[in-house]
Design a protein around this motif. Structure first.
Motif, PDB file in Angstrom:
ATOM      1  N   ILE A  10     -20.890  68.031  13.848  1.00  0.00           N
ATOM      2  CA  ILE A  10     -20.293  66.767  14.324  1.00  0.00           C
ATOM      3  C   ILE A  10     -19.602  66.914  15.689  1.00  0.00           C
ATOM      4  O   ILE A  10     -19.765  66.073  16.562  1.00  0.00           O
ATOM      5  N   ASN A  11     -18.880  68.025  15.873  1.00  0.00           N
ATOM      6  CA  ASN A  11     -18.166  68.215  17.150  1.00  0.00           C
ATOM      7  C   ASN A  11     -19.103  68.362  18.342  1.00  0.00           C
ATOM      8  O   ASN A  11     -18.688  68.199  19.492  1.00  0.00           O
ATOM      9  N   ASP A  12     -20.379  68.657  18.088  1.00  0.00           N
ATOM     10  CA  ASP A  12     -21.344  68.839  19.184  1.00  0.00           C
ATOM     11  C   ASP A  12     -21.975  67.518  19.634  1.00  0.00           C
ATOM     12  O   ASP A  12     -22.726  67.485  20.599  1.00  0.00           O
ATOM     13  N   VAL A  13     -21.698  66.442  18.893  1.00  0.00           N
ATOM     14  CA  VAL A  13     -22.292  65.146  19.255  1.00  0.00           C
ATOM     15  C   VAL A  13     -21.509  64.571  20.429  1.00  0.00           C
ATOM     16  O   VAL A  13     -20.281  64.480  20.379  1.00  0.00           O
ATOM     17  N   TYR A  14     -22.225  64.202  21.518  1.00  0.00           N
ATOM     18  CA  TYR A  14     -21.555  63.557  22.658  1.00  0.00           C
ATOM     19  C   TYR A  14     -20.911  62.265  22.170  1.00  0.00           C
ATOM     20  O   TYR A  14     -21.550  61.477  21.473  1.00  0.00           O
ATOM     21  N   ASN A  15     -19.665  62.033  22.562  1.00  0.00           N
ATOM     22  CA  ASN A  15     -19.028  60.807  22.056  1.00  0.00           C
ATOM     23  C   ASN A  15     -19.153  59.630  23.013  1.00  0.00           C
ATOM     24  O   ASN A  15     -18.562  58.587  22.787  1.00  0.00           O
ATOM     25  N   SER A  16     -19.942  59.789  24.086  1.00  0.00           N
ATOM     26  CA  SER A  16     -20.168  58.606  24.911  1.00  0.00           C
ATOM     27  C   SER A  16     -21.662  58.391  25.104  1.00  0.00           C
ATOM     28  O   SER A  16     -22.440  59.353  25.114  1.00  0.00           O
ATOM     29  N   TYR A  17     -22.051  57.142  25.177  1.00  0.00           N
ATOM     30  CA  TYR A  17     -23.455  56.775  25.386  1.00  0.00           C
ATOM     31  C   TYR A  17     -23.487  55.426  26.066  1.00  0.00           C
ATOM     32  O   TYR A  17     -22.520  54.678  26.032  1.00  0.00           O
ATOM     33  N   ASP A  18     -24.608  55.147  26.738  1.00  0.00           N
ATOM     34  CA  ASP A  18     -24.753  53.852  27.422  1.00  0.00           C
ATOM     35  C   ASP A  18     -25.456  52.878  26.497  1.00  0.00           C
ATOM     36  O   ASP A  18     -26.428  53.248  25.826  1.00  0.00           O
ATOM     37  N   ILE A  19     -24.991  51.632  26.495  1.00  0.00           N
ATOM     38  CA  ILE A  19     -25.767  50.582  25.837  1.00  0.00           C
ATOM     39  C   ILE A  19     -26.189  49.598  26.922  1.00  0.00           C
ATOM     40  O   ILE A  19     -25.350  49.027  27.630  1.00  0.00           O
ATOM     41  N   ILE A  20     -27.492  49.472  27.097  1.00  0.00           N
ATOM     42  CA  ILE A  20     -28.059  48.590  28.128  1.00  0.00           C
ATOM     43  C   ILE A  20     -28.922  47.574  27.384  1.00  0.00           C
ATOM     44  O   ILE A  20     -29.933  47.947  26.768  1.00  0.00           O
ATOM     45  N   GLY A  21     -28.489  46.315  27.397  1.00  0.00           N
ATOM     46  CA  GLY A  21     -29.175  45.297  26.600  1.00  0.00           C
ATOM     47  C   GLY A  21     -29.160  45.721  25.143  1.00  0.00           C
ATOM     48  O   GLY A  21     -28.100  46.037  24.592  1.00  0.00           O
ATOM     49  N   ASP A  22     -30.365  45.793  24.523  1.00  0.00           N
ATOM     50  CA  ASP A  22     -30.409  46.213  23.113  1.00  0.00           C
ATOM     51  C   ASP A  22     -30.924  47.653  22.963  1.00  0.00           C
ATOM     52  O   ASP A  22     -31.448  48.028  21.934  1.00  0.00           O
ATOM     53  N   ILE A  23     -30.754  48.447  24.057  1.00  0.00           N
ATOM     54  CA  ILE A  23     -31.168  49.858  24.013  1.00  0.00           C
ATOM     55  C   ILE A  23     -29.944  50.768  24.213  1.00  0.00           C
ATOM     56  O   ILE A  23     -29.157  50.546  25.134  1.00  0.00           O
TER      57      ILE A  23
END
Ligand SMILES: C[S@@+](CC[C@H](N)C(=O)[O-])C[C@H]1O[C@@H](n2cnc3c(N)ncnc32)[C@H](O)[C@@H]1O
Length: 276
Positions: A10-23
């Protein structure tokens, strides 16, 4: 993620991601790679509007500034429509640059624009800066150049979708050639949202400005160690270049747009250029 993937991962999962439209676009560490479908399912559960999850498998690169994307889950597609500041942007994320992280900058610039201004956006992509400016200001014309033909195709579509035709004018080509051939001495304001070419293309930005001068919004990446000021470093670099070109200038404003890596920053400088 608890109960979905092993606790020690779990600690290795990046905690930020982009949401662009519905992707949603995620990044994966080596250990999380084997659990990417589970990560995607959690994202789609949290964000009910997300229909597709893609993984970014390399840095933004190449002349067109594209990210390498790999399908992870949901609908297999790379085209979406993103909403921002009351505007709609259709974009193919595999073929065009797009970053939702510049949203604040787009509106900040739009609010600086005065009635009747002519603007040149040297690196316009699918038209985000230009369309936000057209919608939120009384700018007269926003000439919007990009070298990527697919981005220009989407920009044309976005111009119509946002009802800013005639005010946002898409032009396909190399910004320096377009300015030399058709846009010299036309602009009250020039946008340079491509850090990789900003310093090299600065003379062409000044050429696009009217004889009475105007504003340049200059974006760059700057390295700064602890105790160093990335804005000061960028200003010193730009000042050297402008002095070499023989212009009077005033750097009216600067801000760190975002951190791009350890000790690396994307910065913007708002520069007033006095030409005569
Ligand atoms: C970082 S993106 C910015 C796009 C857009 N302003 C945005 O915020 O979404 C830079 C864009 O510059 C374009 N580009 C690269 N070199 C160029 C050049 N010499 N002349 C015009 N556009 C160029 C790329 O195709 C890309 O779309």
């Amino acid at each position: 993620m608890k109960g979905t993937i092993p606790d020690h991962i779990i600690n290795d999962v990046y905690n930020s991601y982009d949401i662009i439209g519905d992707i949603a676009i995620i990044k994966l560490t080596k250990t999380v790679e084997a659990y990417k479908e589970q990560v995607a399912e959690v994202i789609m559960k949290i964000h009910k509007n997300v229909k597709t999850v893609l993984a970014q498998t390399g840095p933004v690169e190449g002349e067109y500034r594209l990210r390498k994307l790999e399908y992870v889950a949901g609908e297999a597609k790379t085209v979406t429509i993103h909403k921002e500041h009351g505007c709609l942007f259709s974009v193919d994320l595999a073929e065009c640059y797009f970053s939702p992280r510049l949203s604040y900058e787009r509106l900040r610039i739009a609010k600086l624009v005065k009635t009747g201004e002519v603007i040149v956006n040297m690196f316009a992509g699918v038209g985000c800066f230009s369309i936000v400016i057209a919608k939120h200001s009384e700018a007269k014309e926003i000439y919007s150049i990009d070298i990527n033909p697919i981005a220009v195709e989407f920009m044309r579509k976005n111009v119509v979708m946002n009802k800013v035709d005639g005010r946002v004018i898409p032009i396909e080509g190399d910004a320096k050639e377009v300015i030399v051939n058709v846009l010299s001495k036309r602009a009250d304001r020039v946008l340079m949202p491509l850090p990789e070419k900003a310093l090299q293309y600065l003379p062409y930005a000044t050429l696009a400005l009217r004889d009475r001068g105007g504003y340049i919004h200059y974006y760059d990446f700057e390295h700064a160690r602890k105790g160093e000021d990335p804005l000061k470093k960028a200003s010193t670099k730009v000042e050297g270049r402008l002095r070499g070109l023989g212009f009077e200038y005033n750097i009216c404003f600067g801000r760190i747009v975002r951190t791009t890596g350890p000790n690396w920053y994307q910065i913007v400088l708002d520069i007033f250029i006095q030409k005569t």
